[in-house]
Design an enzyme around this catalytic site. Structure first.
Site, PDB file in Angstrom:
ATOM      1  N   LYS A 192     -22.061   7.927  36.285  1.00 51.47           N
ATOM      2  CA  LYS A 192     -22.748   7.514  37.831  1.00 51.47           C
ATOM      3  C   LYS A 192     -21.056   6.754  38.170  1.00 51.47           C
ATOM      4  O   LYS A 192     -20.374   7.134  37.423  1.00 51.47           O
ATOM      5  CB  LYS A 192     -23.931   6.531  37.758  1.00 51.47           C
ATOM      6  N   ASN A 193     -21.161   6.677  39.829  1.00 54.55           N
ATOM      7  CA  ASN A 193     -19.758   6.062  39.948  1.00 54.55           C
ATOM      8  C   ASN A 193     -19.415   4.743  39.454  1.00 54.55           C
ATOM      9  O   ASN A 193     -18.717   4.405  39.240  1.00 54.55           O
ATOM     10  CB  ASN A 193     -19.745   5.461  41.369  1.00 54.55           C
TER      11      ASN A 193
END
Length: 377
Positions: A192-193
């Site tokens: 994920k970011n």
């Protein structure tokens, strides 16, 4: 050229190695593995970053969605509307709680839940809407919140792919996604970011009462040890993962900017090609943080393109190859194929290219040249 990866976590780690290693060593030295100081530090830092009154860390993003729904006290048979074109976790938790998932189509341009489809799906049994901010782009929260207010529905934001994205309302107010609905869930899965080095998740809300309920649910229903006031689960973010997230959170905006810059370069390389529809986004706004960079391939063999890229050691993927309404676990006679024209088209056209904070110009050029080589032959 450095080896191309779908997500290059090793190179990202090398830049923050000292901070991460120090945090992990602190946990080992103090033996504060569960609910230690680093977890509380991360919780407070994320609240400040998002502008959220309450962040409740938990074990993973799927738990976060399930716990959010448990906190709203939804009952078996209550209908929950969500997008057909997304990862299964969104609908999985609805089914696990014996709620009734109602899948609807998405918008062709932004691939997020279709507003008109939501309106058509509402019945007297509808209790909640779960918009997914897909691939890092904010859903149309103005319209969703208006529908929810009109029909007295809860809005549960699935923010697993868009942490850090801004939403600019039609009145011009800028808000981070995840603090617009009644409650939201996110994932800190490594890719994920904002990702940790294992599983992790969190629930966000500005509702004091709901936050109190959720804090009990994540800890076996306890507010006081061995006093179980609500039905709960065991879902806690461990201190080592919190240490990793503490190292990354101050860099999240920088990470998202790097992703947007890579997307801008991809789009420029593909501009004007009749076989490619690129993600439409405003380079001056932060409403798309590109958890994934997803193209639509038109009038060409998408699967052959994928193989062409893999033959050149360019990783790529199809998010998502099968609509949820066609998945064996969620097949339902309520669904008709004509209800999902956009989703059924997207699953045949989409392809995701490498997207992460460490992409360099040489890699992007090799990737885009390879895509164009196949499509222009």
């Amino acid at each position: 050229m450095k080896k191309i990866q779908m997500v290059d976590l090793k190179s990202q780690y090398e830049k923050i190695k000292t901070t991460v290693d120090t945090s992990i060593q602190e946990v080992l030295d103090t033996n504060t593995y569960i609910n230690g100081p680093l977890v509380h530090q991360f919780q407070k830092s994320l609240e400040d970053y998002l502008g959220a009154k309450h962040v409740i860390p938990c074990a993973n993003g799927t738990d976060a969605l399930q716990i959010a729904m448990m906190g709203l006290d939804l009952k078996p048979g209550d209908e929950v509307i969500t997008a057909d074109f997304t990862f299964a976790a969104t609908v999985e938790v609805i089914a696990l709680l014996q709620l009734t998932p109602v899948l609807v189509d998405v918008d062709m341009v932004n691939m997020n839940i279709d507003i008109e489809a939501i309106k058509k799906a509402i019945t007297p049994k509808t209790k909640a809407i779960v918009p997914v901010h897909l691939f890092g782009r904010a859903a149309n929260m103005d319209a969703i919140m208006e529908i929810a207010a009109e029909h007295n529905l809860y809005v549960i934001e699935d923010n697993a792919q868009a942490i850090g994205a801004d939403y600019i309302s039609k009145s011009g107010i800028k808000t981070k996604v995840g603090v617009i609905g009644h409650v939201a869930a996110t994932s800190f899965f490594p890719s994920k970011n904002l990702g940790c080095y294992g599983d992790g998740g969190a629930i966000f809300t500005n509702d004091d009462k709901l936050a109190h309920i959720i804090r009990g649910i994540v800890n076996h229903g306890m507010y006081e040890r061995y006093h179980h006031d609500v039905v709960g689960v065991n879902s806690r973010l461990d201190s080592i993962q919190a240490g990793v997230l503490n190292a990354k959170l101050p860099l999240l905006d920088e990470y998202n900017t790097a992703r947007r810059l890579a997307a801008t370069k991809y789009n420029a390389a593909f501009a004007g090609n009749a076989h490619i529809i690129t993600p439409d986004f405003d380079a001056n706004e932060n409403d798309h943080v590109f958890h994934q960079y997803v193209l639509r391939i038109i009038d060409a063999d998408r699967d052959a393109l994928m193989q062409h890229l893999l033959d050149k050691a360019i990783p790529c993927a199809i998010y998502y190859p099968i609509p949820l309404h066609s998945q064996k676990a969620y097949v339902d006679t309520r669904y008709k194929e004509e209800q999902f024209p956009v989703t059924n088209q997207l699953v045949k056209e989409v392809i995701a290219l490498p997207m992460h904070t460490e992409l360099d110009d040489e890699q992007i050029k090799f990737i885009t040249d390879s895509v164009l080589e196949f499509l222009n032959k």
